[in-house]
Design an enzyme around this catalytic site. Structure first.
Site, PDB file in Angstrom:
ATOM      1  N   GLU A  21       8.596 -34.645  19.325  1.00 60.13           N
ATOM      2  CA  GLU A  21       9.628 -34.825  18.306  1.00 60.13           C
ATOM      3  C   GLU A  21       9.025 -35.255  16.975  1.00 60.13           C
ATOM      4  O   GLU A  21       9.531 -34.894  15.911  1.00 60.13           O
ATOM      5  CB  GLU A  21      10.655 -35.863  18.772  1.00 60.13           C
ATOM      6  N   TYR A  53      28.372 -41.554  -5.007  1.00 59.39           N
ATOM      7  CA  TYR A  53      28.014 -40.907  -3.747  1.00 59.39           C
ATOM      8  C   TYR A  53      26.709 -40.131  -3.834  1.00 59.39           C
ATOM      9  O   TYR A  53      26.108 -39.817  -2.811  1.00 59.39           O
ATOM     10  CB  TYR A  53      29.155 -40.060  -3.173  1.00 59.39           C
ATOM     11  N   LEU A  71      17.448 -43.775  16.865  1.00 65.18           N
ATOM     12  CA  LEU A  71      18.422 -43.537  15.799  1.00 65.18           C
ATOM     13  C   LEU A  71      19.074 -44.836  15.353  1.00 65.18           C
ATOM     14  O   LEU A  71      19.483 -44.964  14.200  1.00 65.18           O
ATOM     15  CB  LEU A  71      19.484 -42.541  16.266  1.00 65.18           C
ATOM     16  N   GLU A  72      19.160 -45.801  16.242  1.00 66.49           N
ATOM     17  CA  GLU A  72      19.731 -47.097  15.896  1.00 66.49           C
ATOM     18  C   GLU A  72      18.957 -47.764  14.764  1.00 66.49           C
ATOM     19  O   GLU A  72      19.536 -48.371  13.867  1.00 66.49           O
ATOM     20  CB  GLU A  72      19.741 -48.034  17.110  1.00 66.49           C
ATOM     21  N   LYS A  98      21.702 -36.433  16.342  1.00 64.97           N
ATOM     22  CA  LYS A  98      20.599 -35.497  16.569  1.00 64.97           C
ATOM     23  C   LYS A  98      21.226 -34.244  17.163  1.00 64.97           C
ATOM     24  O   LYS A  98      21.891 -34.298  18.200  1.00 64.97           O
ATOM     25  CB  LYS A  98      19.573 -36.076  17.534  1.00 64.97           C
TER      26      LYS A  98
END
Length: 119
Positions: A21, A53, A71-72, A98
């Site tokens: 990955e 934004y 991802l956390e 993901k």
């Protein structure tokens, strides 16, 4: 109080626990919502009185470019940076997905959602 949402920010990044990955990367989707007092900008029609934004999108892209195993950890960095850089934001919520994760099945995406409020 109001909410600004950015949906489906698409990013190619290199997160994950597998060595592969980190080498080949994957497609990600980020959804973001921030809560802020938007009453002043509603009256003034001035960008400096609201949450830009474009800056939110920039923060997401820059933090997604930093490799993490989880991802956390990415979501936490995004939230921390938004609250640090944009004083108008009272609460931020982020979902990091993901797409087509390598988990041995036909799975469209895996998503983590986190939120953080200003103290």
């Amino acid at each position: 109080m109001g909410t600004i949402k950015i949906k489906n920010i698409r990013v190619y990044a290199y997160h994950g626990c597998l060595i592969e990955e980190g080498k080949i990367g994957s497609d990600y989707r980020v959804d973001l919502a921030v809560k802020a007092n938007l009453s002043k900008s509603a009256k003034t029609d001035n960008l400096s009185d609201t949450v830009d934004y474009v800056l939110l999108n920039k923060i997401v892209k820059e933090e997604m470019a930093i490799r993490s195993q989880l991802l956390e950890e990415v979501a936490k960095r995004i939230l921390d940076r938004i609250l640090f850089e944009i004083s108008l934001v009272k609460k931020a919520e982020v979902a990091v997905s993901k797409l087509n994760p390598p988990i041995g099945g036909n799975v469209a995406m895996v998503t983590i959602e986190m939120s953080k409020s200003r103290k």
